[in-house]
Write a protein that holds these residues in place. Structure first.
Motif, PDB file in Angstrom:
ATOM      1  N   PRO A  59      10.009  12.649  -8.388  1.00 54.32           N
ATOM      2  CA  PRO A  59      11.692  12.658  -8.061  1.00 54.32           C
ATOM      3  C   PRO A  59      11.841  12.789  -6.607  1.00 54.32           C
ATOM      4  CG  PRO A  59      11.228  14.429  -9.726  1.00 54.32           C
ATOM      5  CD  PRO A  59       9.786  13.840  -9.398  1.00 54.32           C
ATOM      6  N   ASP A  60      11.022  13.463  -5.666  1.00 60.35           N
ATOM      7  CA  ASP A  60      11.173  13.582  -4.077  1.00 60.35           C
ATOM      8  C   ASP A  60      10.857  12.344  -3.678  1.00 60.35           C
ATOM      9  OD1 ASP A  60       8.436  13.516  -4.098  1.00 60.35           O
ATOM     10  OD2 ASP A  60       8.295  15.618  -3.426  1.00 60.35           O
ATOM     11  N   GLN A  61      10.556  11.271  -4.269  1.00 61.86           N
ATOM     12  CA  GLN A  61      10.128   9.853  -3.471  1.00 61.86           C
ATOM     13  C   GLN A  61      11.439   9.044  -3.589  1.00 61.86           C
ATOM     14  OE1 GLN A  61       7.476   9.419  -1.753  1.00 61.86           O
ATOM     15  NE2 GLN A  61       7.233  11.561  -1.985  1.00 61.86           N
ATOM     16  N   LEU A  62      12.521   9.428  -4.186  1.00 60.02           N
ATOM     17  CA  LEU A  62      13.808   8.783  -4.066  1.00 60.02           C
ATOM     18  C   LEU A  62      14.076   7.970  -2.773  1.00 60.02           C
ATOM     19  CD1 LEU A  62      17.279   9.903  -5.584  1.00 60.02           C
ATOM     20  CD2 LEU A  62      17.034   8.793  -3.205  1.00 60.02           C
ATOM     21  N   GLU A  63      14.163   8.739  -1.684  1.00 63.33           N
ATOM     22  CA  GLU A  63      14.416   8.242  -0.319  1.00 63.33           C
ATOM     23  C   GLU A  63      13.376   6.760   0.106  1.00 63.33           C
ATOM     24  OE1 GLU A  63      15.378   9.351   4.362  1.00 63.33           O
ATOM     25  OE2 GLU A  63      14.784  10.859   2.780  1.00 63.33           O
ATOM     26  N   ASN A  64      12.149   7.032  -0.436  1.00 61.53           N
ATOM     27  CA  ASN A  64      11.303   6.083  -0.179  1.00 61.53           C
ATOM     28  C   ASN A  64      11.113   4.858  -1.197  1.00 61.53           C
ATOM     29  OD1 ASN A  64      10.248   7.850   2.073  1.00 61.53           O
ATOM     30  ND2 ASN A  64       8.879   8.903   0.816  1.00 61.53           N
ATOM     31  N   LEU A  65      11.961   4.831  -1.879  1.00 63.57           N
ATOM     32  CA  LEU A  65      11.959   3.871  -2.787  1.00 63.57           C
ATOM     33  C   LEU A  65      12.907   2.398  -2.649  1.00 63.57           C
ATOM     34  CD1 LEU A  65      10.807   5.773  -6.261  1.00 63.57           C
ATOM     35  CD2 LEU A  65       9.520   4.054  -5.063  1.00 63.57           C
ATOM     36  N   GLN A 105      20.312   2.041 -15.408  1.00 65.65           N
ATOM     37  CA  GLN A 105      20.035   2.848 -14.357  1.00 65.65           C
ATOM     38  C   GLN A 105      19.736   2.358 -12.899  1.00 65.65           C
ATOM     39  OE1 GLN A 105      19.590   5.986 -15.073  1.00 65.65           O
ATOM     40  NE2 GLN A 105      20.143   5.916 -17.084  1.00 65.65           N
ATOM     41  N   ALA A 106      20.025   3.105 -11.898  1.00 64.24           N
ATOM     42  CA  ALA A 106      19.761   2.572 -10.551  1.00 64.24           C
ATOM     43  C   ALA A 106      18.234   2.498 -10.574  1.00 64.24           C
ATOM     44  CB  ALA A 106      20.325   3.348  -9.440  1.00 64.24           C
ATOM     45  N   ILE A 107      18.033   1.126  -9.651  1.00 67.21           N
ATOM     46  CA  ILE A 107      16.540   0.787  -9.773  1.00 67.21           C
ATOM     47  C   ILE A 107      16.053   0.506  -8.350  1.00 67.21           C
ATOM     48  CG2 ILE A 107      16.520  -0.565 -11.764  1.00 67.21           C
ATOM     49  CD1 ILE A 107      16.656  -2.926 -10.225  1.00 67.21           C
ATOM     50  N   SER A 108      14.572   0.618  -8.029  1.00 64.73           N
ATOM     51  CA  SER A 108      14.136   0.242  -6.664  1.00 64.73           C
ATOM     52  C   SER A 108      14.418  -1.069  -6.502  1.00 64.73           C
ATOM     53  CB  SER A 108      12.583   0.535  -6.708  1.00 64.73           C
ATOM     54  OG  SER A 108      12.171   0.246  -5.598  1.00 64.73           O
ATOM     55  N   LEU A 109      14.579  -1.478  -5.032  1.00 68.24           N
ATOM     56  CA  LEU A 109      14.678  -2.689  -4.668  1.00 68.24           C
ATOM     57  C   LEU A 109      13.380  -3.624  -4.300  1.00 68.24           C
ATOM     58  CD1 LEU A 109      18.164  -2.812  -2.870  1.00 68.24           C
ATOM     59  CD2 LEU A 109      17.449  -3.401  -5.359  1.00 68.24           C
ATOM     60  N   VAL A 110      12.415  -2.789  -4.254  1.00 66.39           N
ATOM     61  CA  VAL A 110      10.910  -3.076  -3.830  1.00 66.39           C
ATOM     62  C   VAL A 110      10.266  -3.996  -4.847  1.00 66.39           C
ATOM     63  CG1 VAL A 110       8.716  -2.569  -2.913  1.00 66.39           C
ATOM     64  CG2 VAL A 110      10.698  -1.085  -2.178  1.00 66.39           C
ATOM     65  N   ASP A 111       9.795  -5.283  -4.643  1.00 67.07           N
ATOM     66  CA  ASP A 111       8.982  -6.046  -5.636  1.00 67.07           C
ATOM     67  C   ASP A 111       7.710  -5.454  -5.498  1.00 67.07           C
ATOM     68  OD1 ASP A 111       7.600  -7.734  -7.027  1.00 67.07           O
ATOM     69  OD2 ASP A 111       8.558  -9.422  -6.011  1.00 67.07           O
ATOM     70  N   SER A 141       7.998  -4.738   6.046  1.00 65.83           N
ATOM     71  CA  SER A 141       8.862  -4.694   7.220  1.00 65.83           C
ATOM     72  C   SER A 141      10.527  -4.134   6.609  1.00 65.83           C
ATOM     73  CB  SER A 141       8.757  -6.144   7.873  1.00 65.83           C
ATOM     74  OG  SER A 141       9.272  -7.123   6.849  1.00 65.83           O
ATOM     75  N   THR A 142      10.872  -4.727   5.468  1.00 70.37           N
ATOM     76  CA  THR A 142      12.059  -4.285   4.999  1.00 70.37           C
ATOM     77  C   THR A 142      12.380  -2.993   4.368  1.00 70.37           C
ATOM     78  OG1 THR A 142      12.656  -6.762   4.619  1.00 70.37           O
ATOM     79  CG2 THR A 142      13.891  -4.930   3.332  1.00 70.37           C
ATOM     80  N   TYR A 143      11.007  -2.708   3.832  1.00 66.52           N
ATOM     81  CA  TYR A 143      11.155  -1.277   2.990  1.00 66.52           C
ATOM     82  C   TYR A 143       9.731  -0.519   3.749  1.00 66.52           C
ATOM     83  CZ  TYR A 143      13.860  -4.414  -0.064  1.00 66.52           C
ATOM     84  OH  TYR A 143      14.698  -5.209  -0.491  1.00 66.52           O
ATOM     85  N   PRO A 144       9.870  -0.083   4.817  1.00 66.28           N
ATOM     86  CA  PRO A 144       8.969   0.537   5.579  1.00 66.28           C
ATOM     87  C   PRO A 144       8.363   1.952   4.815  1.00 66.28           C
ATOM     88  CG  PRO A 144      10.586   0.888   7.022  1.00 66.28           C
ATOM     89  CD  PRO A 144      10.944  -0.154   5.997  1.00 66.28           C
ATOM     90  N   ARG A 145       9.409   2.689   4.171  1.00 69.60           N
ATOM     91  CA  ARG A 145       8.980   3.777   3.872  1.00 69.60           C
ATOM     92  C   ARG A 145       8.219   3.987   2.301  1.00 69.60           C
ATOM     93  NH1 ARG A 145      14.230   4.782   5.321  1.00 69.60           N
ATOM     94  NH2 ARG A 145      14.828   4.737   3.315  1.00 69.60           N
TER      95      ARG A 145
END
Length: 332
Positions: free
Chosen positions: A174-180, A192-198, A205-209
């Motif tokens: 759960p603590d990885q929310l900010e990095n997803l 449910q809200a989803i990660s935008l990372v493919d 470059s867009t999602y460095p975390r």
């Protein structure tokens, strides 16, 4: 495609084993190998996809199902369109047998999302039983081709059982929310809200975390008959690896239903606190830490137990009274 070395811990099940509370309430993901090997659905799938779909059709109530069909052949994610103003699929009602016939050869995303088993497949649970003593779960069926479900989290505890095809689960604490890089809360492909990372082509470059999230990820590949415990609020990306993929989900709360869904509290806090001046927001942070996240009894020791009110714990009567008070004030 991302590469993750750390695997989910595993427990090997015997055909008649009852799942212990320690397993069902695990705070970390746990693969249950062979959990449903004896199920007729799984036995049929190990013969062929066609045999599986025929068996599943025997359980079907005859009521049309809601399916999702992809709009672009190159993207099998259940996801947004390019500018997040809509989705990359369209929903439709469909005869279940017709859906099954299309599923075995369809190339675009074709997917039947969370479908309540007791309504649409009433014989499934009795003929494919599982022992969950003391738990009354909500049971749903997912069926599709090589579809991908973007990383998301669910409030209930979750037991997922693969009944057709092979599936890959990629999970994050759960603590990885900010990095997803989570998308909108109020406009989502499936609730449910989803990660935008493919996950097939992550753009660092867009999602460095997201690189940090991957350091904390675990992965599991499940075959028909295998199950996995997904603890409450763990993020999970689910990918069907076969032309036909089926999954049965068991969801249950570990707290009484009358206490409500925490997501409602989050949205209400965003409404009433999220846009306050910073000093006021920090003051309310202290209130939340004191009254919500403090597990010690000491912070209420100065108040006699009968007079602690909702700060000292909420029973069903108090929950109903509090809900009525909130509704009354919110509707003003």
């Amino acid at each position: 495609m991302i590469n993750i070395d750390q695997k989910v811990a595993e427990h090997v099940c015997s055909g008649d084993s009852e799942l212990s509370k320690d397993i069902l309430l695990s705070s970390k993901p746990l693969v249950l190998r062979g959990l449903a090997d004896s199920w007729p659905l799984v036995t049929a799938e190990k013969t062929s996809h066609a045999a599986f779909l025929a068996k599943l059709t025997e359980y079907h109530s005859g009521e049309p199902v809601v399916i999702y069909e992809g709009l672009a052949e190159e993207d099998n994610r259940v996801f947004y369109n390019k500018d997040l103003t809509g989705f990359n699929f369209q929903p439709a009602q469909c005869d279940f047998s017709a859906f099954c016939n299309r599923l075995v050869e369809h190339k675009k995303l074709l997917y039947m999302g969370s479908t309540m088993v007791d309504r649409w497949f009433p014989k499934l649970r009795s003929e494919n039983p599982i022992s969950l003593t003391g738990i009354d779960p909500l049971v749903s069926l997912w069926l599709g081709n090589q579809s991908r479900i973007a990383a998301h989290c669910d409030f209930p505890q979750n037991l997922a059982v693969v009944v057709a095809g092979n599936r890959r689960f990629t999970l994050f604490p759960p603590d990885q929310l900010e990095n997803l890089y989570i998308g909108p809360l109020d406009y989502t492909p499936a609730g449910q809200a989803i990660s935008l990372v493919d996950f097939h082509a992550p753009d660092f470059s867009t999602y460095p975390r997201f690189e940090e999230a991957l350091k904390n990820a675990v992965v599991a590949e499940l075959a028909p008959g295998d199950g996995i415990i997904i603890p409450s609020m763990w993020w999970h990306h689910v990918e069907g690896l076969s032309q036909v993929n089926g999954l049965v989900n068991y969801w249950w709360r570990t707290s009484p239903g009358y206490l409500g869904n925490p997501m409602l509290a989050l949205k209400l806090a965003m409404l009433s606190i999220g846009q306050l001046p910073e000093a006021q927001k920090q003051a309310w942070r202290s209130h939340f830490e004191h009254f919500v996240f403090n597990n010690s009894d000491e912070h209420l020791a100065h108040i006699p137990r009968p007079q602690q009110g909702i700060a000292g714990g909420i029973d069903e009567t108090q929950a109903r009274q509090l809900r009525a008070e909130l509704l009354n004030k919110l509707n003003r």
